[in-house]
Scaffold this motif. Structure first.
Motif, PDB file in Angstrom:
ATOM      1  N   MET A 243       3.127  -8.546  -1.029  1.00  0.00           N
ATOM      2  CA  MET A 243       1.848  -9.072  -0.556  1.00  0.00           C
ATOM      3  C   MET A 243       0.858  -7.934  -0.419  1.00  0.00           C
ATOM      4  SD  MET A 243       0.968 -10.893   3.054  1.00  0.00           S
ATOM      5  CE  MET A 243      -0.732 -11.125   3.546  1.00  0.00           C
ATOM      6  N   THR A 244      -0.407  -8.207  -0.790  1.00  0.00           N
ATOM      7  CA  THR A 244      -1.448  -7.209  -0.699  1.00  0.00           C
ATOM      8  C   THR A 244      -2.541  -7.683   0.223  1.00  0.00           C
ATOM      9  OG1 THR A 244      -1.001  -6.552  -2.962  1.00  0.00           O
ATOM     10  CG2 THR A 244      -3.053  -5.796  -2.021  1.00  0.00           C
ATOM     11  N   SER A 245      -2.946  -6.826   1.147  1.00  0.00           N
ATOM     12  CA  SER A 245      -4.042  -7.149   2.046  1.00  0.00           C
ATOM     13  C   SER A 245      -5.339  -6.627   1.460  1.00  0.00           C
ATOM     14  CB  SER A 245      -3.807  -6.516   3.426  1.00  0.00           C
ATOM     15  OG  SER A 245      -4.957  -6.664   4.231  1.00  0.00           O
ATOM     16  N   THR A 246      -6.409  -7.440   1.549  1.00  0.00           N
ATOM     17  CA  THR A 246      -7.700  -7.014   1.042  1.00  0.00           C
ATOM     18  C   THR A 246      -8.706  -6.863   2.163  1.00  0.00           C
ATOM     19  OG1 THR A 246      -8.309  -9.310   0.641  1.00  0.00           O
ATOM     20  CG2 THR A 246      -7.338  -8.107  -1.189  1.00  0.00           C
TER      21      THR A 246
ATOM     22  N   MET B  55       1.513  -5.004   2.006  1.00  0.00           N
ATOM     23  CA  MET B  55       2.313  -5.170   3.220  1.00  0.00           C
ATOM     24  C   MET B  55       3.741  -5.519   2.811  1.00  0.00           C
ATOM     25  SD  MET B  55      -0.416  -6.993   5.796  1.00  0.00           S
ATOM     26  CE  MET B  55      -1.132  -8.120   4.605  1.00  0.00           C
ATOM     27  N   HIS B  56       4.533  -4.476   2.590  1.00  0.00           N
ATOM     28  CA  HIS B  56       5.881  -4.643   2.032  1.00  0.00           C
ATOM     29  C   HIS B  56       6.798  -5.422   2.969  1.00  0.00           C
ATOM     30  CE1 HIS B  56       5.063  -1.801  -1.270  1.00  0.00           C
ATOM     31  NE2 HIS B  56       4.384  -1.093  -0.377  1.00  0.00           N
ATOM     32  N   HIS B  57       6.537  -5.361   4.274  1.00  0.00           N
ATOM     33  CA  HIS B  57       7.427  -6.045   5.212  1.00  0.00           C
ATOM     34  C   HIS B  57       7.406  -7.558   5.012  1.00  0.00           C
ATOM     35  CE1 HIS B  57       3.455  -5.619   7.016  1.00  0.00           C
ATOM     36  NE2 HIS B  57       3.705  -6.649   7.799  1.00  0.00           N
TER      37      HIS B  57
ATOM     38  N   ALA C   4      11.404  -5.828   9.958  1.00  0.00           N
ATOM     39  CA  ALA C   4      10.951  -5.601   8.584  1.00  0.00           C
ATOM     40  C   ALA C   4       9.796  -4.614   8.546  1.00  0.00           C
ATOM     41  CB  ALA C   4      10.533  -6.929   7.958  1.00  0.00           C
ATOM     42  N   HIS C   5       8.901  -4.714   9.521  1.00  0.00           N
ATOM     43  CA  HIS C   5       7.743  -3.824   9.559  1.00  0.00           C
ATOM     44  C   HIS C   5       8.165  -2.386   9.833  1.00  0.00           C
ATOM     45  CE1 HIS C   5       3.965  -2.113  11.373  1.00  0.00           C
ATOM     46  NE2 HIS C   5       3.477  -2.709  10.307  1.00  0.00           N
TER      47      HIS C   5
ATOM     48  N   ALA D 103       8.106 -11.592 -12.410  1.00  0.00           N
ATOM     49  CA  ALA D 103       7.092 -12.148 -11.523  1.00  0.00           C
ATOM     50  C   ALA D 103       6.429 -11.026 -10.747  1.00  0.00           C
ATOM     51  CB  ALA D 103       7.727 -13.140 -10.548  1.00  0.00           C
ATOM     52  N   PRO D 104       5.081 -10.914 -10.800  1.00  0.00           N
ATOM     53  CA  PRO D 104       4.416  -9.858 -10.044  1.00  0.00           C
ATOM     54  C   PRO D 104       4.552 -10.061  -8.555  1.00  0.00           C
ATOM     55  CG  PRO D 104       2.807 -11.400 -10.922  1.00  0.00           C
ATOM     56  CD  PRO D 104       4.139 -11.782 -11.492  1.00  0.00           C
ATOM     57  N   LEU D 105       4.739  -8.983  -7.821  1.00  0.00           N
ATOM     58  CA  LEU D 105       4.966  -9.095  -6.390  1.00  0.00           C
ATOM     59  C   LEU D 105       3.736  -9.595  -5.651  1.00  0.00           C
ATOM     60  CD1 LEU D 105       7.042  -5.897  -5.672  1.00  0.00           C
ATOM     61  CD2 LEU D 105       7.825  -8.239  -5.860  1.00  0.00           C
TER      62      LEU D 105
END
Length: 396
Positions: free
Chosen positions: A1-4, A12-14, A295-296, A378-380
């Protein structure tokens, strides 16, 4: 997931890890319900285990809530970027194509195995087997929905979210952020309103199930996770709520475990039923928060192994179900302690499902069919649809 948010784009890999975890937990969950005393799964062992019953029940209390919470979070993120109708069009393709492919290619195989298991355990005679298989394949019913129910539900939730975004004229995220701020400033009123909604939900659930125990439970379970999907949209929209979700520690986990255990107790009357509904929601959120915290702290940076798990998790979820069907049927022929059989099935299903993922990832066509994305991987940044849990007697 990517935060913008802000000027810097940050992954945000967690959340990637958490999403993959909830999907992969479908393996031990479904392996355990084979031996559950409280669930009658599609392929069930005559040998039951109280330990595995508790284990399956506990995983089920937070796995699907966690998945749908992250589904709501990812959905709100992409919706905020792309706009309502453009995003919804991609959702129909991204979720609909794997749903169609799995329904046509995976589910019929499962139906055949499920009927064969009835012959193996002596429930039906071998001579009746062809007729039973033909009847199941030619009549639509729960076996045709199976573990794919979450895709149907997720598509419906996405439609609802897109409509809200369109009605708000693109201001949904700001409105949700304002809602969180209002709740924080009016906690007593908000808690009273939430309690009233839980009481209403408990009463409606009682009426629906009383009208039709089988289909009533299905309706309840199909709509149950909209709470967590909506909460996920709130988490993405509000930095305050995002930070709050990452705070629960071990004490919160213990409290959450106690609450979800309480939520599974028998109840008498609307008051206790309402308390159970609230306990289930708060307990699940505490456990999901604890997992998010872990996870974080431990998977907040790029990790090659985590990336591979994220890439594989959706394919693993789609294919672990028929794999476990086959393994459960084969173990009807042996007599080992349920816990040992469970361990063997879970481990084998994990390895076999990952092997299927590796095969699928080698083909652009197979990747498109079972992941809804073009290309070999599949793109992450495009989250894989997830649950697991079945909406009838056992959901997950």
């Amino acid at each position: 997931m990517t935060s913008t948010r802000g000027e810097k784009t940050e992954r945000m890999h967690h959340w990637d890890f958490s999403r993959a975890l909830y999907l992969v937990l479908g393996i031990p969950f479904h392996a355990a319900v084979i031996y559950s005393l409280s669930h009658e799964w599609s392929v069930s062992s005559p040998d039951k285990s109280q330990v595995l019953t508790y284990f399956a029940n506990f995983i089920h209390t937070f796995r699907m809530p966690g998945f749908f919470l992250l589904a709501g979070l990812f959905s709100m993120m992409l919706l905020d970027r792309q706009g309502a109708w453009s995003w919804l069009k991609t959702r129909f393709f991204r979720l609909g194509l794997p749903l169609l492919s799995a329904t046509l290619l995976i589910v019929p195989f499962q139906i055949v195995v499920q009927q064969a298991a009835l012959a193996v355990n002596g429930t039906v005679s071998a001579s009746d087997l062809p007729g039973l298989i033909r009847a199941q394949l030619t009549h639509f019913g729960e076996p045709w929905i199976s573990h794919l129910w979450f895709l149907w539900v997720l598509i419906a939730y996405c439609v609802g979210l897109a409509i809200l975004q369109a009605l708000s004229r693109g201001t949904l995220r700001a409105r949700l952020d304002a809602l969180v701020d209002w709740v924080a400033g009016n906690r007593i009123v908000s808690l009273a309103a939430f309690t009233a909604l839980c009481a209403l939900a408990a009463q409606v659930q009682t009426l629906i199930v009383a009208a039709s125990p089988y289909y009533g439970n299905a309706v309840v379970n199909y709509n149950l996770y909209v709470i967590y999907f909506g909460f996920g949209a709130l988490v993405y929209s509000s930095r305050r709520l995002n930070d709050l979700l990452l705070k629960p520690g071990p004490a919160a986990f213990v409290l959450g475990a106690g609450l979800v255990t309480l939520s599974q107790m028998p109840h008498a009357g609307l008051l206790m039923h309402t308390a159970k509904v609230m306990a289930a929601i708060f307990g699940a959120l505490l456990i999901v928060g604890f997992i998010s915290n872990l996870a974080h702290r431990h998977f907040g940076q790029h990790n090659t192994r985590v990336r591979k798990l994220v890439d594989a998790s959706f394919t693993i979820y789609l294919f672990h179900h028929p794999v476990i069907y086959v393994l459960a049927t084969l173990f009807l022929l042996v007599d080992l302690p349920p816990v040992i059989e469970f361990a063997v099935i879970a481990v084998l299903a994990g390895f076999m499902s990952y092997a299927i993922h590796l095969a699928v990832s080698r083909s652009a066509i197979a990747t498109l069919m079972f992941n809804g994305v073009r290309g070999k991987k599949a793109p992450l940044s495009e989250p894989a649809p997830v649950d697991t849990s079945r909406p009838y007697s056992v959901r997950g």
